[in-house]
Every structure is written in C-alpha cells, then in structure tokens.
Design a protein around this motif. Structure first.
Motif, mmCIF file in Angstrom:
data_model
loop_
_atom_site.group_PDB
_atom_site.id
_atom_site.type_symbol
_atom_site.label_atom_id
_atom_site.label_comp_id
_atom_site.label_asym_id
_atom_site.label_seq_id
_atom_site.Cartn_x
_atom_site.Cartn_y
_atom_site.Cartn_z
ATOM 1 N N GLY A 53 0.812 -1.214 0.000
ATOM 2 C CA GLY A 53 0.000 0.000 0.000
ATOM 3 C C GLY A 53 0.843 1.260 0.000
ATOM 4 O O GLY A 53 0.476 2.266 -0.608
ATOM 5 N N HIS A 56 1.783 2.043 -3.553
ATOM 6 C CA HIS A 56 0.645 2.701 -4.225
ATOM 7 C C HIS A 56 0.585 4.175 -3.828
ATOM 8 O O HIS A 56 0.521 5.059 -4.687
ATOM 9 C CB HIS A 56 -0.682 2.059 -3.805
ATOM 10 C CG HIS A 56 -0.998 0.768 -4.432
ATOM 11 N ND1 HIS A 56 -1.971 0.627 -5.392
ATOM 12 C CD2 HIS A 56 -0.506 -0.473 -4.215
ATOM 13 C CE1 HIS A 56 -2.063 -0.638 -5.745
ATOM 14 N NE2 HIS A 56 -1.188 -1.327 -5.042
ATOM 15 N N PHE A 84 -7.704 1.748 -1.463
ATOM 16 C CA PHE A 84 -7.063 0.574 -2.045
ATOM 17 C C PHE A 84 -8.178 -0.349 -2.506
ATOM 18 O O PHE A 84 -8.997 -0.797 -1.700
ATOM 19 C CB PHE A 84 -6.164 -0.109 -1.008
ATOM 20 C CG PHE A 84 -5.070 0.798 -0.507
ATOM 21 C CD1 PHE A 84 -3.917 0.980 -1.252
ATOM 22 C CD2 PHE A 84 -5.206 1.485 0.687
ATOM 23 C CE1 PHE A 84 -2.905 1.826 -0.802
ATOM 24 C CE2 PHE A 84 -4.209 2.323 1.145
ATOM 25 C CZ PHE A 84 -3.058 2.498 0.398
ATOM 26 N N SER A 122 -6.221 1.362 -7.266
ATOM 27 C CA SER A 122 -6.310 2.303 -6.146
ATOM 28 C C SER A 122 -6.538 3.698 -6.698
ATOM 29 O O SER A 122 -6.319 3.949 -7.877
ATOM 30 C CB SER A 122 -5.054 2.256 -5.256
ATOM 31 O OG SER A 122 -3.891 2.606 -5.973
#
Length: 133
Positions: A53, A56, A84, A122
């Motif tokens: 994450g 991202h 997400f 995302s």
C-alpha cells in the motif's frame, strides 16, 4: 508528452532520492496532470506478495505532487483520501494525475492507479498547499 515540462523538472527528478529509492518513474508532466509508474519488484511487495500500500500511495502522492508543481510553484501535501481497491501482484502499476482545482494557495489533484490490464487498483484525492509565490 510535454518535453517542455519534463525538461523543466529533469534536475528535480534526478535529485529526488525518495523517487529513485522507491522505483518511481515519472513518464509525463503537463499543466493538467502527470503520469508515473512503478514496476512491481520484490522491494515493492508486502508479505502477501502484492504491491505494498505504501508503494501505491507513494506513487500517487509523487504523481500528484508533480501535477501540482507544473505551474512552476512549490507545494506540500496538506491532506489526502486514499482507497485501495485491488491487489497488484506483478507487472506495472501506473498513476494518472488530473488537476481538479488550482488557486493561488492550493491545488487539488485526483489520481487513479491502474494495473497492466487497465483495471483500477487504487485511487486518491490529494490537496496541496502552495508554499511559494
């Protein structure tokens, strides 16, 4: 692709150790937004084997940051909302930033991140505060 904007930020990009360390590549910068990507490698994965994450978010924040800076001013992230939606295990994730609103003191940028298949994995909205005149 805007060669003018890419040339304008070439020094900033080559000096940005965070971007290099995190495997972030800026593909294009326009006054209306930017595009960037990360190739998913072992260093960008979490223990579940998907893109972390933080990878991202860092990709999206960097893309949004260069989107805001395309007007020649300096900005800092003030706030963001991030979602997400789907894991990405391999290949490349690509961020596309779009400036939604720009004023004298702030810039709002939406960023979508897609996988190699073009599927949304995302997305986020970033608010930047202008720290220069």
């Amino acid at each position: 692709m805007s060669k003018e904007f890419m040339d304008k930020f070439s020094q900033s990009l080559s000096a940005n150790e965070f971007v290099k360390y995190n495997h972030i590549v800026i593909d294009d910068i326009e006054i209306t937004g930017a595009t960037a990507h990360i190739d998913i490698v072992p260093e960008t994965k979490n223990v579940l084997g998907v893109a972390h994450g933080g990878a991202h978010f860092s990709l999206a924040d960097t893309c949004a940051g260069y989107s805001s800076r395309a007007d020649g001013r300096e900005y800092v992230t003030q706030q963001s909302n991030y979602y997400f939606l789907k894991g990405a295990k391999s290949g490349r994730i690509t961020a596309k930033g779009k400036v939604i609103k720009r004023t004298r003191k702030f810039c709002i940028v939406d960023v979508d991140i897609v996988d190699d298949k073009g599927e949304l994995v995302s997305r986020g909205t970033f608010n930047y505060y202008c720290v220069s005149e």
